[in-house]
Design an enzyme around this catalytic site. Structure first.
Site, PDB file in Angstrom:
ATOM      1  N   HIS A  25      29.948   7.318  -7.387  1.00  0.00           N
ATOM      2  CA  HIS A  25      29.639   6.147  -8.209  1.00  0.00           C
ATOM      3  C   HIS A  25      30.863   5.232  -8.358  1.00  0.00           C
ATOM      4  O   HIS A  25      30.713   4.018  -8.455  1.00  0.00           O
ATOM      5  CB  HIS A  25      29.096   6.585  -9.572  1.00  0.00           C
ATOM      6  CG  HIS A  25      27.719   7.138  -9.503  1.00  0.00           C
ATOM      7  ND1 HIS A  25      27.449   8.482  -9.566  1.00  0.00           N
ATOM      8  CD2 HIS A  25      26.520   6.534  -9.329  1.00  0.00           C
ATOM      9  CE1 HIS A  25      26.141   8.676  -9.461  1.00  0.00           C
ATOM     10  NE2 HIS A  25      25.558   7.508  -9.303  1.00  0.00           N
ATOM     11  N   HIS A  31      23.877   7.108  -1.740  1.00  0.00           N
ATOM     12  CA  HIS A  31      23.521   8.517  -1.883  1.00  0.00           C
ATOM     13  C   HIS A  31      22.058   8.648  -2.285  1.00  0.00           C
ATOM     14  O   HIS A  31      21.428   7.701  -2.745  1.00  0.00           O
ATOM     15  CB  HIS A  31      24.440   9.229  -2.885  1.00  0.00           C
ATOM     16  CG  HIS A  31      24.446   8.612  -4.242  1.00  0.00           C
ATOM     17  ND1 HIS A  31      25.216   7.502  -4.566  1.00  0.00           N
ATOM     18  CD2 HIS A  31      23.782   8.935  -5.373  1.00  0.00           C
ATOM     19  CE1 HIS A  31      25.020   7.176  -5.823  1.00  0.00           C
ATOM     20  NE2 HIS A  31      24.144   8.022  -6.350  1.00  0.00           N
ATOM     21  N   CYS A  66      15.353  10.647 -14.074  1.00  0.00           N
ATOM     22  CA  CYS A  66      15.894  10.346 -12.756  1.00  0.00           C
ATOM     23  C   CYS A  66      17.217  11.071 -12.603  1.00  0.00           C
ATOM     24  O   CYS A  66      17.882  11.388 -13.582  1.00  0.00           O
ATOM     25  CB  CYS A  66      16.048   8.846 -12.531  1.00  0.00           C
ATOM     26  SG  CYS A  66      16.893   7.949 -13.817  1.00  0.00           S
ATOM     27  N   HIS A  68      19.756  13.165  -9.180  1.00  0.00           N
ATOM     28  CA  HIS A  68      20.135  13.312  -7.777  1.00  0.00           C
ATOM     29  C   HIS A  68      19.692  14.671  -7.251  1.00  0.00           C
ATOM     30  O   HIS A  68      19.786  15.673  -7.964  1.00  0.00           O
ATOM     31  CB  HIS A  68      21.654  13.188  -7.640  1.00  0.00           C
ATOM     32  CG  HIS A  68      22.182  11.918  -8.206  1.00  0.00           C
ATOM     33  ND1 HIS A  68      22.641  11.816  -9.506  1.00  0.00           N
ATOM     34  CD2 HIS A  68      22.300  10.688  -7.668  1.00  0.00           C
ATOM     35  CE1 HIS A  68      23.033  10.584  -9.734  1.00  0.00           C
ATOM     36  NE2 HIS A  68      22.836   9.877  -8.633  1.00  0.00           N
ATOM     37  N   GLU A  86      15.462  17.863 -18.525  1.00  0.00           N
ATOM     38  CA  GLU A  86      15.577  16.760 -19.479  1.00  0.00           C
ATOM     39  C   GLU A  86      14.429  16.710 -20.480  1.00  0.00           C
ATOM     40  O   GLU A  86      14.647  16.489 -21.666  1.00  0.00           O
ATOM     41  CB  GLU A  86      15.639  15.411 -18.742  1.00  0.00           C
ATOM     42  CG  GLU A  86      16.920  15.193 -17.995  1.00  0.00           C
ATOM     43  CD  GLU A  86      17.040  13.795 -17.414  1.00  0.00           C
ATOM     44  OE1 GLU A  86      16.256  12.892 -17.795  1.00  0.00           O
ATOM     45  OE2 GLU A  86      17.930  13.586 -16.573  1.00  0.00           O
ATOM     46  N   GLU A 111      25.841   2.150  -9.035  1.00  0.00           N
ATOM     47  CA  GLU A 111      24.706   2.919  -8.535  1.00  0.00           C
ATOM     48  C   GLU A 111      24.331   2.299  -7.188  1.00  0.00           C
ATOM     49  O   GLU A 111      23.977   1.125  -7.124  1.00  0.00           O
ATOM     50  CB  GLU A 111      23.506   2.817  -9.481  1.00  0.00           C
ATOM     51  CG  GLU A 111      23.684   3.492 -10.810  1.00  0.00           C
ATOM     52  CD  GLU A 111      23.475   5.004 -10.759  1.00  0.00           C
ATOM     53  OE1 GLU A 111      23.353   5.564  -9.652  1.00  0.00           O
ATOM     54  OE2 GLU A 111      23.469   5.607 -11.830  1.00  0.00           O
ATOM     55  N   GLU A 113      21.910   3.633  -4.393  1.00  0.00           N
ATOM     56  CA  GLU A 113      21.047   4.793  -4.185  1.00  0.00           C
ATOM     57  C   GLU A 113      19.883   4.507  -3.248  1.00  0.00           C
ATOM     58  O   GLU A 113      19.323   3.411  -3.252  1.00  0.00           O
ATOM     59  CB  GLU A 113      20.508   5.288  -5.534  1.00  0.00           C
ATOM     60  CG  GLU A 113      21.642   5.733  -6.442  1.00  0.00           C
ATOM     61  CD  GLU A 113      21.175   6.343  -7.747  1.00  0.00           C
ATOM     62  OE1 GLU A 113      21.951   7.148  -8.285  1.00  0.00           O
ATOM     63  OE2 GLU A 113      20.080   6.010  -8.231  1.00  0.00           O
TER      64      GLU A 113
END
Length: 175
Positions: A25, A31, A66, A68, A86, A111, A113
């Site tokens: 980041h 990524h 959200c 990774h 979460e 970010e 992504e």
């Protein structure tokens, strides 16, 4: 606790290697990521408010969850894992589409992504992890659009981008 790693990818989602999340980041490297949208039978979207202790975007509203993918995880496995971590529940997920976005933050992080967007159904209250989530709510798409227009500063930068893509997808595919 060991720093989590993200999967660096090219624009075709081919893995290029692993890197610590914060470093990726800081450098704004592309990524793999995912975003989960959970709806109830009333067609309301479950939003989460990020915990106050998050290192960026604390107390802002965003999609259900959200994060990774980890090395060796499928997109669906990653979505289910993070939904449990979460929001404290499990449900089936379906991947709808993916796209690339880039969003710089005031704190120097970016970010960048290749985001895999997933959808699922759930009709109960979550059991939120208060280290990750401050609050949650159900909201209709129309009410969400109105609120995001009236109060854009209350939503994460990436959610505004992802929601626009998601909304175009559901309108095009008549969800």
């Amino acid at each position: 606790m060991k720093e989590e790693k993200v999967i660096l990818v090219d624009i075709n989602d081919e893995p290029l290697g692993l890197m610590e999340k914060l470093a990726a980041h800081e450098q704004g490297l592309l990524h793999r990521a995912f975003s989960v949208f959970i709806f109830n039978d009333a067609n309301e979207l479950m939003l989460q408010q990020r915990a106050a202790g998050k290192y960026h975007s604390p107390l802002l509203w965003t999609n259900t969850c959200c994060s990774h993918q980890r090395a060796g995880e499928t997109n669906i496995q990653a979505g289910k894992r993070r939904l449990q971590e979460e929001m404290g529940f499990e449900t089936d997920l379906t991947e709808l589409f993916h796209f690339i976005y880039k969003a710089p933050f005031d704190n120097g992080l970016t970010e960048h992504e290749l985001d895999h967007v997933m959808i699922g159904k759930y009709n109960s209250s979550p059991k939120i992890n208060t280290d990750e989530v401050e609050n949650w709510k159900w909201i209709s798409i129309d009410a969400l659009k109105e609120d995001m227009t009236a109060n854009p500063e209350q939503y994460t930068v990436w959610f505004k981008i992802i929601f626009e893509e998601f909304n175009h997808y559901i309108e095009k595919h008549k969800f």
